[in-house]
Design an enzyme around this catalytic site. Structure first.
Site, PDB file in Angstrom:
ATOM      1  CB  CYS A  99      -0.914  -0.020   1.225  1.00 41.67           C
ATOM      2  SG  CYS A  99      -1.907   1.474   1.389  1.00 41.67           S
ATOM      3  CB  CYS A 155      -0.497   2.513   4.062  1.00 39.91           C
ATOM      4  SG  CYS A 155      -2.025   1.920   3.346  1.00 39.91           S
ATOM      5  CG  ASP A 156       3.216   1.137   4.502  1.00 38.44           C
ATOM      6  OD1 ASP A 156       2.798   1.626   5.557  1.00 38.44           O
ATOM      7  OD2 ASP A 156       2.954  -0.024   4.127  1.00 38.44           O
TER       8      ASP A 156
END
Ligand code: NAP
Length: 309
Positions: free
Chosen positions: A135, A138-139
């Site tokens: 993701c 997200c990261d």
């Protein structure tokens, strides 16, 4: 265990599920949508959506929120829980959840999408959360100024590679062939981006590091040559497996495990419908998930009407 009665239970809260909820609720039915995370499904983790008509650019999270609020305004109930199993009990369709609730419904709509495929190579599991990610939104920000590797050649890999250039000093796309599968418009954008490089005809054989990812072991599938690539992170976008195993009774599926439906979105079990990415079909876009959700809800409503007649 609390038993609750609904006309329609929707399993999964991506665009297909939300749209089914909107149409079900607008038909004055008691409809609940059960989602284990926040509503939105994959789009909640998509930086930008630019192929949903009416929104030239919108963040995935915002589109998800708008869709969900819209459906809830018309009476869709949203529950945060994980569905454990779907099964039949006579004419009723049952949905049990991880928290111990049991839903009794006249119809169930499966909108469960899929989960990312794994590389299944040494180091992948060990370094998940320490440089291995599925993701970008997200990261990505954890890897500022690092060399970021992206694996895959589809829409997701190429779009996310472009997004990751916001953070990495270089983004290297590793693809197992010498041609991308992604849509041409997305490919062209990536080819023009000076921060993106490509390694063709290659697969990742290992993820290596210490407290985090430091390098990848690669193999050229044409020459057999092995090499090591310095990278602080690797984002894996190699397609996904459908979440199609919740139904106790056997459901007809295609060879990839995607659920087969008729043109009313009905599965091989009466009163159980499927929509969006979990369903066997050519295209997996927000637009067709939304169309599937519409059809599934209208067909479920007709099925319930006939049952009640
Ligand atoms: P995808 O289209 O199935 O592409 C998967 C990519 O990963 C392919 O390039 C494939 O290579 C490669 N791959 C598969 N298994 C691999 C393995 N074991 N090792 C190395 N590479 C491997 O998956 P996706 O990109 O996640 O997209 C999923 C669906 O969502 C698609 O229908 C896509 O169109 C849609 N989507 C659309 C958008 C958009 O429209 N903006 C954005 C994201 C996703 P090959 O090419 O050699 O098969």
């Amino acid at each position: 265990m609390a038993e609750k009665n609904y006309d329609i239970v929707i399993v999964g809260g991506g665009p297909g599920g939300i749209t089914a909820g909107l149409y079900g609720a607008r038909a004055n039915r008691e409809v609940v949508m059960i989602e284990k995370y926040l509503p939105g499904g994959q789009i909640a983790n998509t930086e930008e959506v630019e192929d949903y008509p009416g929104f030239e650019h919108i963040s995935g999270a915002e589109l998800a929120m708008k869709m969900s609020e819209h459906a809830q305004k018309f009476g869709l109930e949203v529950v945060s829980d994980e569905v454990a199993e779907v099964y039949t009990d006579g004419a009723d369709r049952m949905v049990s959840t991880a928290s111990g609730d049991l839903y009794r419904a006249k119809a169930v709509i499966l909108a469960t999408g899929g989960s990312p495929n794994k590389l299944s190579v040494p180091g992948e599991e060990e370094f998940t959360g320490k440089g291995v990610s599925y993701c970008a939104i997200c990261d990505g920000a954890f890897f500022k100024d690092e060399i970021i590797a992206v694996v895959g050649g589809g829409d997701a890999a190429v779009e996310e590679a472009i997004f990751l250039t916001k953070f990495g000093r270089k983004v290297i796309v590793i693809h197992r062939r010498d041609k991308l599968r992604a849509q041409k418009i997305i490919q062209e954008r990536a080819f023009k981006n000076p921060k993106i490089e490509f390694i063709w005809d290659s697969v990742v054989e290992s993820v290596n590091g210490d407290d985090k990812v430091r390098s990848l072991g690669l193999k050229n599938v044409k020459t057999g040559e092995k090499s090591s690539l310095e990278a602080g992170a690797v984002f894996v976008f190699i397609g996904f497996v459908p979440n199609s195993n919740l139904v106790r009774e056997p459901l007809e599926k295609d060879a990839g495990g995607y659920i087969l439906t008729d043109d009313r979105m009905e599965t091989s079990i009466k009163g159980i419908y499927a929509c969006g990415d979990v369903r066997s079909q050519l295209v997996r876009q927000i637009t067709n998930a939304v169309g599937d959700g519409t059809t599934a809800a209208v067909a479920a409503e007709k099925y319930i009407e006939e049952m009640e007649a």
